[in-house]
Design an enzyme around this catalytic site. Structure first.
Site, PDB file in Angstrom:
ATOM      1  N   SER A   7       0.864  -1.217  -0.052  1.00  0.00           N
ATOM      2  CA  SER A   7      -0.019   0.030   0.033  1.00  0.00           C
ATOM      3  C   SER A   7       0.897   1.245   0.046  1.00  0.00           C
ATOM      4  CB  SER A   7      -0.785   0.008   1.427  1.00  0.00           C
ATOM      5  OG  SER A   7      -1.497   1.350   1.098  1.00  0.00           O
ATOM      6  N   HIS A  32      -1.199  -1.190  -4.370  1.00  0.00           N
ATOM      7  CA  HIS A  32      -2.465  -0.888  -3.822  1.00  0.00           C
ATOM      8  C   HIS A  32      -2.264   0.685  -3.690  1.00  0.00           C
ATOM      9  CE1 HIS A  32      -6.017  -2.098  -1.385  1.00  0.00           C
ATOM     10  NE2 HIS A  32      -5.594  -1.064  -0.738  1.00  0.00           N
ATOM     11  N   ASP A  34      -4.750   3.973  -2.270  1.00  0.00           N
ATOM     12  CA  ASP A  34      -5.888   3.868  -1.182  1.00  0.00           C
ATOM     13  C   ASP A  34      -6.557   5.352  -1.633  1.00  0.00           C
ATOM     14  OD1 ASP A  34      -6.138   1.640   0.368  1.00  0.00           O
ATOM     15  OD2 ASP A  34      -4.048   2.183   0.949  1.00  0.00           O
ATOM     16  N   MET A  36      -9.069   8.316  -0.466  1.00  0.00           N
ATOM     17  CA  MET A  36      -9.991   8.361   0.814  1.00  0.00           C
ATOM     18  C   MET A  36     -10.622   9.941   0.502  1.00  0.00           C
ATOM     19  SD  MET A  36      -7.676   7.413   3.679  1.00  0.00           S
ATOM     20  CE  MET A  36      -6.977   5.525   3.806  1.00  0.00           C
ATOM     21  N   HIS A  65      -8.502   1.157  -4.305  1.00  0.00           N
ATOM     22  CA  HIS A  65      -9.135   0.832  -3.552  1.00  0.00           C
ATOM     23  C   HIS A  65      -9.716   2.110  -3.289  1.00  0.00           C
ATOM     24  CE1 HIS A  65      -9.610  -0.182   1.003  1.00  0.00           C
ATOM     25  NE2 HIS A  65     -10.810  -0.147   0.630  1.00  0.00           N
ATOM     26  N   MET A 136     -11.789  -6.027   4.626  1.00  0.00           N
ATOM     27  CA  MET A 136     -11.225  -5.213   5.276  1.00  0.00           C
ATOM     28  C   MET A 136     -10.633  -5.584   6.748  1.00  0.00           C
ATOM     29  SD  MET A 136     -10.395  -2.477   3.558  1.00  0.00           S
ATOM     30  CE  MET A 136      -9.497  -1.857   4.896  1.00  0.00           C
ATOM     31  N   ASP A 174      -6.886  -6.605   3.743  1.00  0.00           N
ATOM     32  CA  ASP A 174      -6.270  -5.225   3.861  1.00  0.00           C
ATOM     33  C   ASP A 174      -6.476  -4.884   5.013  1.00  0.00           C
ATOM     34  OD1 ASP A 174      -5.394  -2.696   3.410  1.00  0.00           O
ATOM     35  OD2 ASP A 174      -6.967  -2.036   1.938  1.00  0.00           O
TER      36      ASP A 174
HETATM   37  C1  DX5 Z   1      -6.571   1.427   5.651  1.00  0.00           C
HETATM   38  C2  DX5 Z   1      -6.077   1.117   3.751  1.00  0.00           C
HETATM   39  C3  DX5 Z   1      -4.812   0.180   3.730  1.00  0.00           C
HETATM   40  C4  DX5 Z   1      -3.749   0.685   4.240  1.00  0.00           C
HETATM   41  C5  DX5 Z   1      -2.993  -0.665   5.049  1.00  0.00           C
HETATM   42  O1  DX5 Z   1      -7.320   2.140   5.297  1.00  0.00           O
HETATM   43  O2  DX5 Z   1      -7.343   0.619   3.047  1.00  0.00           O
HETATM   44  O3  DX5 Z   1      -4.883  -0.383   2.546  1.00  0.00           O
HETATM   45  O4  DX5 Z   1      -2.845   1.472   3.783  1.00  0.00           O
HETATM   46  O5  DX5 Z   1      -2.129  -0.192   5.754  1.00  0.00           O
HETATM   47  P1  DX5 Z   1      -1.284  -1.194   7.044  1.00  0.00           P
HETATM   48  O6  DX5 Z   1      -0.807  -2.473   6.203  1.00  0.00           O
HETATM   49  O7  DX5 Z   1      -0.338  -0.342   7.628  1.00  0.00           O
HETATM   50  O8  DX5 Z   1      -2.466  -1.597   7.801  1.00  0.00           O
HETATM   51 ZN    ZN Z   2      -6.521  -0.184   1.177  1.00  0.00          ZN
END
Ligand code: DX5
Ligand code: ZN
Length: 216
Positions: A7, A32, A34, A36, A65, A136, A174
């Protein structure tokens, strides 16, 4: 060997090109990404303009994602930005079936994501449309949180559903994934693991990625 998708949320945003090149030279399978929106999750990360630049340097497919409300509004934008696999939250889609079809129609692979509180059985009627289902294992919004143990049960339930309805669908996990829980996740039935902090905070990220792929 399992599939690993590091990620970029845990990468150094001031040195993204350097970190992407490090991942290009590793044995990881995807990057990956992310996204948001500060509404669906409490945090804001980055969007299409940054992904376009990630795509310029990435030599692995982008696993994008979306942690945004009503993601169906932006499917073509993420296609143009360079997403290869686009996953959307069950909880953020009023018409999940329509959104999954729209992702496929735009020429990407598609997936549904479940928050920790959302039961696997709610995908009974959409798993057949999914290339991936992402579970998740933390409440989404931040990297570096601790792994929720009930995820093992959910992976086993999803494995049963997947084998019955769509054997080619991958099971992705994840949040809080590390080299200690990875073997247990594979044993429960996971195919693909996301790892942010475990990779980027490690002394040797490339060796950690290799270790995360070991499923026997
Ligand atoms: C959380 C994200 C993850 C995050 C995972 O909201 O969707 O992809 O980056 O990070 P780690 O592996 O540090 O929990
Ligand atoms: Zn993610």
């Amino acid at each position: 060997m399992g599939l690993v998708s590091p990620s970029l949320l845990s990468a150094d945003f001031g040195n993204l090109q350097r970190d992407i090149e490090m991942l290009n030279a590793s044995v990881c399978d995807y990057l990956h990404v992310d996204v948001m929106d500060g509404m669906f999750v409490p945090n804001i990360s980055f969007g299409q303009p940054v992904i376009k630049h990630i795509k310029k340097y990435a030599q692995k497919p982008l696993d994008v994602h979306l942690m945004i409300m009503d993601p169906g509004r932006y499917i073509d934008d993420f296609k143009r930005a360079g997403a290869d696999l686009l996953t959307v939250h069950y909880e953020a889609c009023t018409h999940l079936d329509r959104t999954l079809h729209a992702i496929k129609d735009a020429g990407m692979r598609c997936g549904a994501v479940l928050n920790p509180h959302t039961p696997v059985m709610l995908l009974e009627d959409t798993v057949q449309l999914c290339d991936v289902v992402l579970l998740m294992s933390v409440n989404p919004g931040f990297g570096g949180q601790s792994f929720i143990e009930n995820t093992y049960n959910k992976v086993r339930q999803l494995r049963e559903l997947r084998d019955r309805k769509n054997p080619r669908c991958l099971i992705e996990v994840d949040g809080g994934v590390n080299t200690s829980n990875a073997p247990l996740l594979y044993a429960a039935g996971a195919d693909m693991l996301v790892a942010g902090n475990a990779v980027f905070k490690s002394d040797n990220p490339q060796a950690t990625i290799k270790a995360l792929k070991q499923n026997e």
